[in-house]
Design an enzyme around this catalytic site. Sequence first.
Site, PDB file in Angstrom:
ATOM      1  N   HIS A  61       0.844  -1.210   0.000  1.00 41.17           N
ATOM      2  CA  HIS A  61       0.000   0.000   0.000  1.00 41.17           C
ATOM      3  C   HIS A  61       0.872   1.249   0.000  1.00 41.17           C
ATOM      4  O   HIS A  61       1.272   1.740   1.055  1.00 41.17           O
ATOM      5  CB  HIS A  61      -0.910  -0.032   1.240  1.00 41.17           C
ATOM      6  CG  HIS A  61      -1.979   1.034   1.248  1.00 41.17           C
ATOM      7  ND1 HIS A  61      -3.193   0.856   1.860  1.00 41.17           N
ATOM      8  CD2 HIS A  61      -2.022   2.287   0.737  1.00 41.17           C
ATOM      9  CE1 HIS A  61      -3.940   1.940   1.719  1.00 41.17           C
ATOM     10  NE2 HIS A  61      -3.243   2.827   1.052  1.00 41.17           N
ATOM     11  N   HIS A  63       1.616   5.225  -2.122  1.00 41.12           N
ATOM     12  CA  HIS A  63       1.120   6.270  -3.035  1.00 41.12           C
ATOM     13  C   HIS A  63       2.337   7.021  -3.573  1.00 41.12           C
ATOM     14  O   HIS A  63       2.823   7.950  -2.938  1.00 41.12           O
ATOM     15  CB  HIS A  63       0.222   7.253  -2.276  1.00 41.12           C
ATOM     16  CG  HIS A  63      -0.969   6.624  -1.618  1.00 41.12           C
ATOM     17  ND1 HIS A  63      -2.190   6.501  -2.241  1.00 41.12           N
ATOM     18  CD2 HIS A  63      -1.144   6.087  -0.390  1.00 41.12           C
ATOM     19  CE1 HIS A  63      -3.059   5.922  -1.422  1.00 41.12           C
ATOM     20  NE2 HIS A  63      -2.446   5.644  -0.287  1.00 41.12           N
ATOM     21  N   ASN A  95      -5.019   6.414  -6.745  1.00 38.78           N
ATOM     22  CA  ASN A  95      -5.575   7.770  -6.557  1.00 38.78           C
ATOM     23  C   ASN A  95      -4.609   8.830  -7.077  1.00 38.78           C
ATOM     24  O   ASN A  95      -4.155   9.701  -6.350  1.00 38.78           O
ATOM     25  CB  ASN A  95      -5.941   8.028  -5.086  1.00 38.78           C
ATOM     26  CG  ASN A  95      -4.761   7.906  -4.142  1.00 38.78           C
ATOM     27  OD1 ASN A  95      -3.818   7.168  -4.409  1.00 38.78           O
ATOM     28  ND2 ASN A  95      -4.803   8.634  -3.039  1.00 38.78           N
ATOM     29  N   HIS A 180     -10.784   1.090   1.138  1.00 38.69           N
ATOM     30  CA  HIS A 180     -10.567   2.172   2.109  1.00 38.69           C
ATOM     31  C   HIS A 180     -11.910   2.336   2.804  1.00 38.69           C
ATOM     32  O   HIS A 180     -12.872   2.842   2.216  1.00 38.69           O
ATOM     33  CB  HIS A 180     -10.138   3.473   1.426  1.00 38.69           C
ATOM     34  CG  HIS A 180      -9.951   4.592   2.404  1.00 38.69           C
ATOM     35  ND1 HIS A 180      -8.730   5.160   2.675  1.00 38.69           N
ATOM     36  CD2 HIS A 180     -10.831   5.218   3.213  1.00 38.69           C
ATOM     37  CE1 HIS A 180      -8.873   6.100   3.597  1.00 38.69           C
ATOM     38  NE2 HIS A 180     -10.145   6.159   3.942  1.00 38.69           N
ATOM     39  N   ASP A 307       0.935   2.446   3.714  1.00 37.72           N
ATOM     40  CA  ASP A 307       0.113   3.576   3.257  1.00 37.72           C
ATOM     41  C   ASP A 307       1.000   4.819   3.115  1.00 37.72           C
ATOM     42  O   ASP A 307       0.594   5.931   3.471  1.00 37.72           O
ATOM     43  CB  ASP A 307      -1.057   3.812   4.236  1.00 37.72           C
ATOM     44  CG  ASP A 307      -2.024   4.885   3.755  1.00 37.72           C
ATOM     45  OD1 ASP A 307      -2.040   5.198   2.557  1.00 37.72           O
ATOM     46  OD2 ASP A 307      -2.763   5.423   4.603  1.00 37.72           O
TER      47      ASP A 307
HETATM   48  C1  NCD Z   1      -3.754   8.775   1.149  1.00 40.70           C
HETATM   49  C2  NCD Z   1      -3.058   9.688   0.146  1.00 40.70           C
HETATM   50  O1  NCD Z   1      -2.564  10.757   0.535  1.00 40.70           O
HETATM   51  O2  NCD Z   1      -2.994   9.329  -1.040  1.00 40.70           O
HETATM   52  N1  NCD Z   1      -4.037   9.514   2.341  1.00 40.70           N
HETATM   53  C3  NCD Z   1      -4.288   9.032   3.568  1.00 40.70           C
HETATM   54  O3  NCD Z   1      -4.658   9.812   4.443  1.00 40.70           O
HETATM   55  N2  NCD Z   1      -4.147   7.748   3.867  1.00 40.70           N
HETATM   56  C4  NCD Z   1      -4.975   8.193   0.547  1.00 40.70           C
HETATM   57  C5  NCD Z   1      -5.552   7.043   1.347  1.00 40.70           C
HETATM   58  O4  NCD Z   1      -4.999   5.931   1.339  1.00 40.70           O
HETATM   59  O5  NCD Z   1      -6.562   7.248   1.993  1.00 40.70           O
HETATM   60 ZN    ZN Z   2      -6.638   4.687   2.168  1.00 41.08          ZN
END
Ligand code: NCD
Ligand code: ZN
Length: 447
Positions: A61, A63, A95, A180, A307
Amino acid sequence: MGSYELALNNGKLFFNNSFIDANIAVLDGRIAEIKKVEIQDAEQIIDCKGKLILPGIIDAHVHFRVPGNEKKEDWVSGSKAALHGGVTTVLDMPNNNPAITTADLLEQKRKLVEKDSLINYGFHFGVSNGNSRELKNARNIASFKLYLGSTTGNLLVNDDSALEKCFEIASLKSKMIAVHAEDEKIILQNAKKFQNESNAKVHNKIRTVEAELEAIKKAISFAKQFKTRLHICHVSSKESLFLIQEAKKSGLHISCEATPTYLFFDESDVGKKGCLLKVNPSIKTEKDRKALWFGLNTSQFDIIATDHAPHLLEEKQQDYWKVPSGIPGIETSLSLMLDASEKRLIQLEKVIKLMTENPAALFKIKNKGKIEKGYDADLVVVDLKKEFVVKNDELFSKSAWTPFEGLKLKGKVEKTLVKGSLLFDNGDIIINKNKESKANLEVGYYG
Ligand code: NCD
Ligand code: ZN
């Protein structure tokens, strides 16, 4: 010239759920042999005396912000951050900007990532209110990522008929839905109610335990109806974990993920660190944090994932309502967990499985997650006894901050190898231009 390209000698390997003294020979980016005797016939020999050798960490996970938000992270900075954290494989979230909700957009993202990646990668595919055809077309993906509450980006599914279709298609394609889990209606109601507050602590009055529970209940009921594989991302509360265990016991094929954010912080920290800790789901109470540790120790969690959600420090230092949610974490997760095992909060063997073998099995990633003959030589060499202080200016992520700044940890990543190439060594990224670029770093899935 040796007959192997690389040997890692004299280390303690995590092998078959325990530690053995042995030596690893690498050929063509794979583990060719695991031997009791030291290996001499290799082009490069690394002495790992006194060190542990683990399978490379698989972070399911992250980003990495490609495409569209490269000022927060691009694939090169994300890769370097991963290597620093001992992570050799990431599964990246959809995202982005634009969000990855069509097969074409996924192929475009693939091309961008392929040219830049230093590490192995795979992709989660975004569900939107109207992309059921695209869900059918997407190829080689880790999961369908479903946002039941809005968060960074604009991926939100609030239409029940779209939900039904996505659960049905996932079931037909034998794909997992990764959720989520926060309920949008509850979030909006609470946001309105507390619109005049601006302290960071308002975040968990808005994104409540009830919001998480409601979304999990909804996902479970659809998964039961369509017999869909379900994965709950970043579980943040005691009650949610309980609900997931109940569903598991009732026979549902459901898994869930623990995120260091919720293991190492609770609402008392939000008082101190403010909006740096603004994250979705919100950080809950001490009671929740303790229950998550208990859950981790009693095999209620399937994996640990970070995350990793990089945002710039200046963005995180604005007024509560303007601050984007998310915390970077890929560079600190392994050390945090090693330190926790040193403090006897959890068994080391458990930590390793939750970060390597389990994510590989859960997402059906081929040839990774274990030190075994024939497996990819994705490896991390750690010094369990080494103490260090976490520092923002040693990070590789473009976000360049961590909520753990200043924390002393025991257990440091010393070297990280991807498919047999030493890419991180004692604080430095090594980019070997002479070595021909490795074939394909995108992961394949079995089944
Ligand atoms: C994540 C992001 O910034 O892309 N933010 C978060 O607060 N976890 C998106 C997500 O996984 O919810
Ligand atoms: Zn999330």
